[in-house]
Design an enzyme around this catalytic site. Structure first.
Site, mmCIF file in Angstrom:
data_model
loop_
_atom_site.group_PDB
_atom_site.id
_atom_site.type_symbol
_atom_site.label_atom_id
_atom_site.label_comp_id
_atom_site.label_asym_id
_atom_site.label_seq_id
_atom_site.Cartn_x
_atom_site.Cartn_y
_atom_site.Cartn_z
ATOM 1 N N HIS A 1 7.902 -7.515 -0.905
ATOM 2 C CA HIS A 1 7.544 -6.686 0.256
ATOM 3 C C HIS A 1 8.481 -6.992 1.432
ATOM 4 O O HIS A 1 8.295 -6.448 2.518
ATOM 5 C CB HIS A 1 6.113 -6.978 0.702
ATOM 6 C CG HIS A 1 5.053 -6.434 -0.209
ATOM 7 N ND1 HIS A 1 5.123 -5.179 -0.784
ATOM 8 C CD2 HIS A 1 3.877 -6.969 -0.630
ATOM 9 C CE1 HIS A 1 4.035 -4.982 -1.521
ATOM 10 N NE2 HIS A 1 3.279 -6.039 -1.455
ATOM 11 N N GLY B 1 2.418 2.193 -2.958
ATOM 12 C CA GLY B 1 2.578 2.614 -4.350
ATOM 13 C C GLY B 1 3.228 1.529 -5.204
ATOM 14 O O GLY B 1 3.774 1.812 -6.274
ATOM 15 N N GLY C 1 -5.735 7.123 -4.650
ATOM 16 C CA GLY C 1 -4.474 7.479 -5.289
ATOM 17 C C GLY C 1 -4.011 8.888 -4.987
ATOM 18 O O GLY C 1 -3.408 9.546 -5.840
ATOM 19 N N ARG D 1 -7.770 3.007 -5.424
ATOM 20 C CA ARG D 1 -8.840 3.535 -4.567
ATOM 21 C C ARG D 1 -8.919 5.026 -4.812
ATOM 22 O O ARG D 1 -9.634 5.493 -5.665
ATOM 23 C CB ARG D 1 -8.554 3.171 -3.097
ATOM 24 C CG ARG D 1 -9.722 3.433 -2.152
ATOM 25 C CD ARG D 1 -9.355 3.087 -0.719
ATOM 26 N NE ARG D 1 -8.263 3.896 -0.208
ATOM 27 C CZ ARG D 1 -8.403 5.006 0.509
ATOM 28 N NH1 ARG D 1 -9.597 5.443 0.829
ATOM 29 N NH2 ARG D 1 -7.339 5.689 0.918
ATOM 30 N N THR E 1 1.848 -0.914 -6.998
ATOM 31 C CA THR E 1 1.187 -1.098 -8.302
ATOM 32 C C THR E 1 1.691 -0.053 -9.295
ATOM 33 O O THR E 1 1.965 -0.338 -10.464
ATOM 34 C CB THR E 1 -0.349 -0.940 -8.121
ATOM 35 O OG1 THR E 1 -0.745 -1.689 -6.985
ATOM 36 C CG2 THR E 1 -1.107 -1.389 -9.332
ATOM 37 N N LYS F 1 0.807 -1.244 0.000
ATOM 38 C CA LYS F 1 0.000 0.000 0.000
ATOM 39 C C LYS F 1 0.830 1.280 0.000
ATOM 40 O O LYS F 1 0.382 2.335 0.442
ATOM 41 C CB LYS F 1 -1.001 0.046 1.173
ATOM 42 C CG LYS F 1 -1.872 -1.153 1.266
ATOM 43 C CD LYS F 1 -2.769 -1.289 0.060
ATOM 44 C CE LYS F 1 -2.704 -2.636 -0.541
ATOM 45 N NZ LYS F 1 -3.097 -2.681 -1.948
HETATM 46 P P1 A3P Z 1 -5.084 4.540 -1.773
HETATM 47 O O1 A3P Z 1 -5.724 3.367 -1.097
HETATM 48 O O2 A3P Z 1 -4.653 5.583 -0.794
HETATM 49 O O3 A3P Z 1 -5.896 5.114 -2.865
HETATM 50 P P2 A3P Z 1 -0.018 -0.714 -3.503
HETATM 51 O O4 A3P Z 1 0.067 -0.626 -4.966
HETATM 52 O O5 A3P Z 1 1.324 -0.690 -2.812
HETATM 53 O O6 A3P Z 1 -0.895 -1.822 -3.061
HETATM 54 O O7 A3P Z 1 -0.693 0.649 -3.020
HETATM 55 C C1 A3P Z 1 -2.017 0.947 -3.345
HETATM 56 C C2 A3P Z 1 -2.195 2.440 -3.208
HETATM 57 O O8 A3P Z 1 -1.582 3.099 -4.326
HETATM 58 C C3 A3P Z 1 -3.657 2.831 -3.225
HETATM 59 O O9 A3P Z 1 -3.728 4.007 -2.446
HETATM 60 C C4 A3P Z 1 -3.864 3.096 -4.711
HETATM 61 O O10 A3P Z 1 -4.994 3.892 -4.984
HETATM 62 C C5 A3P Z 1 -2.576 3.814 -5.067
HETATM 63 N N1 A3P Z 1 -2.248 3.738 -6.495
HETATM 64 C C6 A3P Z 1 -2.389 2.692 -7.323
HETATM 65 N N2 A3P Z 1 -1.972 3.011 -8.558
HETATM 66 C C7 A3P Z 1 -1.565 4.295 -8.517
HETATM 67 C C8 A3P Z 1 -1.053 5.203 -9.503
HETATM 68 N N3 A3P Z 1 -0.884 4.853 -10.771
HETATM 69 N N4 A3P Z 1 -0.738 6.455 -9.091
HETATM 70 C C9 A3P Z 1 -0.921 6.830 -7.812
HETATM 71 N N5 A3P Z 1 -1.408 6.025 -6.852
HETATM 72 C C10 A3P Z 1 -1.725 4.762 -7.187
#
Ligand code: A3P
Length: 319
Positions: free
Chosen positions: A130, A69, A287, A285, A71, A67
């Site tokens: 991770h 960033g 972002g 979600r 992805t 969580k």
């Molecule tokens: P939020 O839940 O605050 O929206 P991970 O990829 O480590 O699981 O983290 C997920 C978080 O990164 C989520 O945050 C998601 O919305 C955000 N996220 C996913 N893709 C993104 C992108 N391309 N740019 C910015 N934030 C992104």
């Protein structure tokens, strides 16, 4: 809770039994191993990874707390590393989840096989984990491969993870703790891959000791100035943008392709399934930066501020 097969040998079973154990705030058991909290289902994959993984000097390894960033960075690293093979408008990212294109060592490869064949992956291999720095396979530490670490404001990371657990219900018969309880566990460092401060500091210190091996990035910097950060990443992994690429606006195109709004709206990310009950859209979600203010009290934020002061003072790391 539904049983997840752990595939433990008798030796691994007795090792696991000897470890301190707790429930994570998603309701699934975690054990304290090598100084961090590891979900049970990753115990065997971790041992296989540490035993069998052979790093290459050309590897690009993405490390992160969940969580933070991941992805987004998977998308960016995939596109940066493969930009000569796929023009932006034909990028595999347009039809595949970034988690399919850049797989996790412990959650995918070593989960599926004790000794997966990673030799046939295209070069440079882009991989992710991770795991904290101290748990990386020794071959990875000894190689010259590049490690890109992304961190995020812990309050935003915590809120993102709580939403993820609530939305996905990873363990059907387990109860996700209420927010204040989860937050307490998070601050106490009792959570998957935590304590988060140690996770951050492990990679932070490694980046100070070996700046050409470990790049430490912040989600918030990437949001604020994507273009500079993308150039920094490309240079770090040894694939800098040429003058022609910059003039042609490639950095901006990559930034747009990997942006939250673009990826979130792709069919594959709107409808696809990651594993079991986890949908691709649950990785997108809000972002943004600072959503924690909508969920946490000023007292909780103050607790975090004091914790960060106590843990990070003197390290040079500012969050
Ligand atoms: P939020 O839940 O605050 O929206 P991970 O990829 O480590 O699981 O983290 C997920 C978080 O990164 C989520 O945050 C998601 O919305 C955000 N996220 C996913 N893709 C993104 C992108 N391309 N740019 C910015 N934030 C992104």
């Amino acid at each position: 809770m539904d049983k997840v097969p752990l595939n433990l040998s008798p030796e691994e079973e007795s090792l696991l039994e000897s470890l301190e154990q707790q429930n994570n705030w998603d309701g699934y058991p975690i054990c304290k191993f090598q100084g961090f909290w590891l979900p049970f289902w990753l115990f065997h994959p971790l041992l296989c990874f540490q035993r069998n993984f052979k790093a290459r000097d050309t590897d690009i390894m993405l490390s992160s707390m969940p969580k933070s960033g991941t992805t987004w960075m998977k998308a960016l690293l995939f596109v940066i590393a493969n930009r000569n093979q796929f023009p932006i408008d034909q990028s595999p990212l347009l039809v595949n989840s970034s988690h399919k294109l850049v797989k996790s060592l412990e959650c995918d490869y070593y989960m599926e096989h004790d000794n997966p064949d990673l030799e046939t992956l295209p070069q440079p291999r882009v991989l992710s984990t991770h795991l904290p720095h101290q748990a990386l396979a020794s071959s990875l530490i000894d190689s010259k491969c590049k490690i890109v670490y992304i961190c995020r404001n812990p309050l935003d990371q915590f809120i993102s993870e709580q939403h993820f657990f609530l939305k996905n219900r990873l363990w059907p018969n387990a109860t996700v703790c209420p927010l204040d309880e989860s937050f307490g566990m998070y601050c106490d460092g009792v959570h998957a891959f935590g304590p988060f401060c140690d996770h951050l500091l492990g990679y932070w210190n490694a980046s100070l000791e070996n700046p050409d091996r470990v790049l430490f990035l912040k989600y918030e910097d990437l949001k604020r100035d994507s273009l500079s950060e993308i150039k920094k990443i490309a240079e770090f992994v040894g694939l800098p943008f040429s003058e022609e690429e910059e003039k042609a606006g490639l950095v901006g195109e990559i930034s747009k392709l990997c942006s939250f709004d673009k990826l979130k709206d792709l069919e594959v990310n709107k409808k696809g399934v990651h594993y079991g009950t986890i949908t691709n859209n649950s990785f997108y979600r809000k972002g943004g930066v600072g959503d924690w203010v909508n969920h946490l009290t000023p007292e909780m934020a103050d607790r975090m501020k004091k914790l960060l002061e106590a843990k990070l003072t003197g390290s040079g790391l500012m969050l």
